[in-house]
Design a protein around this motif. Structure first.
Motif, PDB file in Angstrom:
ATOM      1  N   VAL A 191       0.577  -1.183  -0.010  1.00 47.03           N
ATOM      2  CA  VAL A 191       0.011  -0.166   0.060  1.00 47.03           C
ATOM      3  C   VAL A 191       0.978   1.433   0.167  1.00 47.03           C
ATOM      4  O   VAL A 191       1.864   1.151   0.484  1.00 47.03           O
ATOM      5  CB  VAL A 191      -0.968  -0.053   1.106  1.00 47.03           C
ATOM      6  CG1 VAL A 191      -1.756  -1.144   1.279  1.00 47.03           C
ATOM      7  CG2 VAL A 191      -0.177  -0.003   2.720  1.00 47.03           C
ATOM      8  N   PRO A 192       0.279   2.405  -0.371  1.00 44.11           N
ATOM      9  CA  PRO A 192       0.960   3.699  -0.265  1.00 44.11           C
ATOM     10  C   PRO A 192       1.166   4.048   1.207  1.00 44.11           C
ATOM     11  O   PRO A 192       0.237   3.879   2.048  1.00 44.11           O
ATOM     12  CB  PRO A 192       0.195   4.809  -1.173  1.00 44.11           C
ATOM     13  CG  PRO A 192      -0.979   3.843  -1.811  1.00 44.11           C
ATOM     14  CD  PRO A 192      -1.009   2.486  -1.050  1.00 44.11           C
ATOM     15  N   ALA A 193       2.270   4.736   1.466  1.00 45.28           N
ATOM     16  CA  ALA A 193       2.726   5.303   2.912  1.00 45.28           C
ATOM     17  C   ALA A 193       1.110   6.155   2.973  1.00 45.28           C
ATOM     18  O   ALA A 193       0.757   7.066   2.073  1.00 45.28           O
ATOM     19  CB  ALA A 193       3.561   6.008   2.943  1.00 45.28           C
ATOM     20  N   ALA A 194       0.556   6.298   4.391  1.00 48.48           N
ATOM     21  CA  ALA A 194      -0.721   6.875   4.575  1.00 48.48           C
ATOM     22  C   ALA A 194      -0.444   8.339   4.990  1.00 48.48           C
ATOM     23  O   ALA A 194      -1.317   9.220   4.905  1.00 48.48           O
ATOM     24  CB  ALA A 194      -1.424   6.284   5.384  1.00 48.48           C
ATOM     25  N   LEU A 195       0.500   8.849   5.664  1.00 49.66           N
ATOM     26  CA  LEU A 195       0.818  10.300   6.331  1.00 49.66           C
ATOM     27  C   LEU A 195       1.001  11.335   5.319  1.00 49.66           C
ATOM     28  O   LEU A 195       1.074  12.387   6.052  1.00 49.66           O
ATOM     29  CB  LEU A 195       2.027   9.814   7.390  1.00 49.66           C
ATOM     30  CG  LEU A 195       1.666   8.906   8.487  1.00 49.66           C
ATOM     31  CD1 LEU A 195       2.635   8.652   9.572  1.00 49.66           C
ATOM     32  CD2 LEU A 195       0.171   9.356   9.198  1.00 49.66           C
ATOM     33  N   GLY A 196       1.507  11.192   4.450  1.00 45.57           N
ATOM     34  CA  GLY A 196       1.609  12.100   3.396  1.00 45.57           C
ATOM     35  C   GLY A 196       2.780  13.284   3.838  1.00 45.57           C
ATOM     36  O   GLY A 196       3.508  13.146   4.480  1.00 45.57           O
ATOM     37  N   GLU A 197       2.131  14.646   3.883  1.00 45.45           N
ATOM     38  CA  GLU A 197       2.838  15.755   4.145  1.00 45.45           C
ATOM     39  C   GLU A 197       3.375  15.854   5.714  1.00 45.45           C
ATOM     40  O   GLU A 197       4.231  16.187   5.963  1.00 45.45           O
ATOM     41  CB  GLU A 197       1.980  17.067   3.726  1.00 45.45           C
ATOM     42  CG  GLU A 197       2.110  17.312   2.300  1.00 45.45           C
ATOM     43  CD  GLU A 197       1.061  18.558   1.821  1.00 45.45           C
ATOM     44  OE1 GLU A 197       1.152  19.262   2.865  1.00 45.45           O
ATOM     45  OE2 GLU A 197       1.047  18.751   0.787  1.00 45.45           O
ATOM     46  N   ASN A 198       2.472  15.202   6.481  1.00 48.89           N
ATOM     47  CA  ASN A 198       2.840  14.970   7.923  1.00 48.89           C
ATOM     48  C   ASN A 198       3.938  14.023   8.370  1.00 48.89           C
ATOM     49  O   ASN A 198       4.337  13.795   9.661  1.00 48.89           O
ATOM     50  CB  ASN A 198       1.423  14.744   8.620  1.00 48.89           C
ATOM     51  CG  ASN A 198       0.639  15.947   8.520  1.00 48.89           C
ATOM     52  OD1 ASN A 198       1.205  17.203   8.644  1.00 48.89           O
ATOM     53  ND2 ASN A 198      -0.847  15.619   8.478  1.00 48.89           N
ATOM     54  N   THR A 199       4.464  13.108   7.298  1.00 49.81           N
ATOM     55  CA  THR A 199       5.247  12.051   7.749  1.00 49.81           C
ATOM     56  C   THR A 199       6.401  12.597   8.676  1.00 49.81           C
ATOM     57  O   THR A 199       6.801  11.944   9.835  1.00 49.81           O
ATOM     58  CB  THR A 199       5.753  11.591   6.566  1.00 49.81           C
ATOM     59  OG1 THR A 199       4.585  10.993   5.527  1.00 49.81           O
ATOM     60  CG2 THR A 199       6.829  10.248   6.654  1.00 49.81           C
TER      61      THR A 199
END
Length: 297
Positions: A273-281
């Protein structure tokens, strides 16, 4: 109280969070020279009003001596030579400070708050400019004997090929942003040195040469993930930047290679799956370091 510090090559963030990891105020600023960047970090921490009992989590690219809390001259941080960041923070503000390489920190964040939440066995791969990784095994971060576990990008997938981790034909060479750029050199019409972003955009426009390059990268991505699946039998593999943006260009070739190479029973229970946290990673990875280490105490 948690204070997370994300130290990157171009920008930094200092963030406050409660003990459950809920993110509060964030202070962002550019990474400049080591003296000014440290001063900006300390000023940001001061603005967040630490209470002397706070736990600091620091996510930073390696090499590091994480146990000693020392940054050891990362290539993207010139002059950060043996910077004892944990000691400096503790002397100024009290509390406890913990340092971790950014790939492991991101793995913790995706496990605690993102795509791997609720799992006991998962892997995270940065899949960005480079190919770092982190492993969660049996409900705990697995760091290895020297702190180098999870560096799947170093695995050689072919005798020859683009260079990553100073190794021709490595997983990082074929699948990272830097590696895709090497694959594409001289192969796209009108572009001598296209970036990975250029290749993906050209593939989205249907340029045949770009589609061929992304298919090649997807095939090697599947080959490497099959090795990972066969060895650690994870429930989830979360992939970062490139896959989150351009997974549709890699998926068919990746899945075909996985079907050929991975143990069917292990592949059947693994979600990619794609990582979920986006800009907040970045912020969440620093928070995750503090939350995880605080639970270990």
């Amino acid at each position: 109280m948690i204070i997370g510090i994300d130290i990157g090559g171009t920008k930094c963030a200092v963030v406050a969070a409660d003990d459950q990891g809920n993110m509060g105020r964030v202070i962002r600023f550019p990474t400049t020279n080591v003296h000014d960047t440290l001063a900006a970090i300390f000023a940001a921490v001061h603005d967040l009003r630490p209470d002397g009992q706070q736990t600091f989590g620091i996510a930073c690219g390696g090499p590091l001596d994480a146990k000693a809390g020392v940054v050891l001259s990362p290539p993207n941080l010139p002059d950060w030579d043996r910077i004892a960041i944990c000691q400096l923070l503790q002397e100024r503000f009290g509390g406890r400070a913990y340092l971790m390489n950014d790939a492991n920190a991101c793995a913790l964040a995706e496990w605690q708050f993102g795509a791997g939440k609720g799992t006991r066995n998962m892997a995270f791969l940065t899949h960005g400019t480079g190919m770092g990784g982190g492993l969660i095994l049996n409900g705990a971060l697995y760091e290895g004997s020297s702190g180098d576990a999870g560096e799947l990008g170093h695995v050689r997938l072919a005798e020859n090929g683009p260079v990553g981790y100073h190794k021709a034909g490595s997983f990082e060479g074929f699948c990272s942003g830097g590696g895709i750029a090497q694959l594409a050199a001289g192969r796209l019409p009108g572009m001598d040195k296209p970036s990975a972003k250029d290749v993906a955009e050209a593939a989205d426009r249907g340029v045949p040469e770009a589609l061929t390059i992304m298919t090649e990268s997807g095939r090697y991505l599947g080959r490497a993930l099959a090795i990972l699946i066969d060895i650690i039998n994870p429930e989830v593999i979360a992939l970062g930047s490139i896959y989150t943006r351009s997974g549709h260009l890699l998926e068919q070739a990746m899945r075909a290679e996985l079907a050929r190479e991975a143990l069917p029973s292990a592949l059947a229970v693994c979600r990619i799956v794609p990582a979920a946290l986006g800009e907040n990673t970045g912020c969440m990875s620093a928070i995750a370091v503090a939350a995880y280490r605080a639970k270990e105490r």
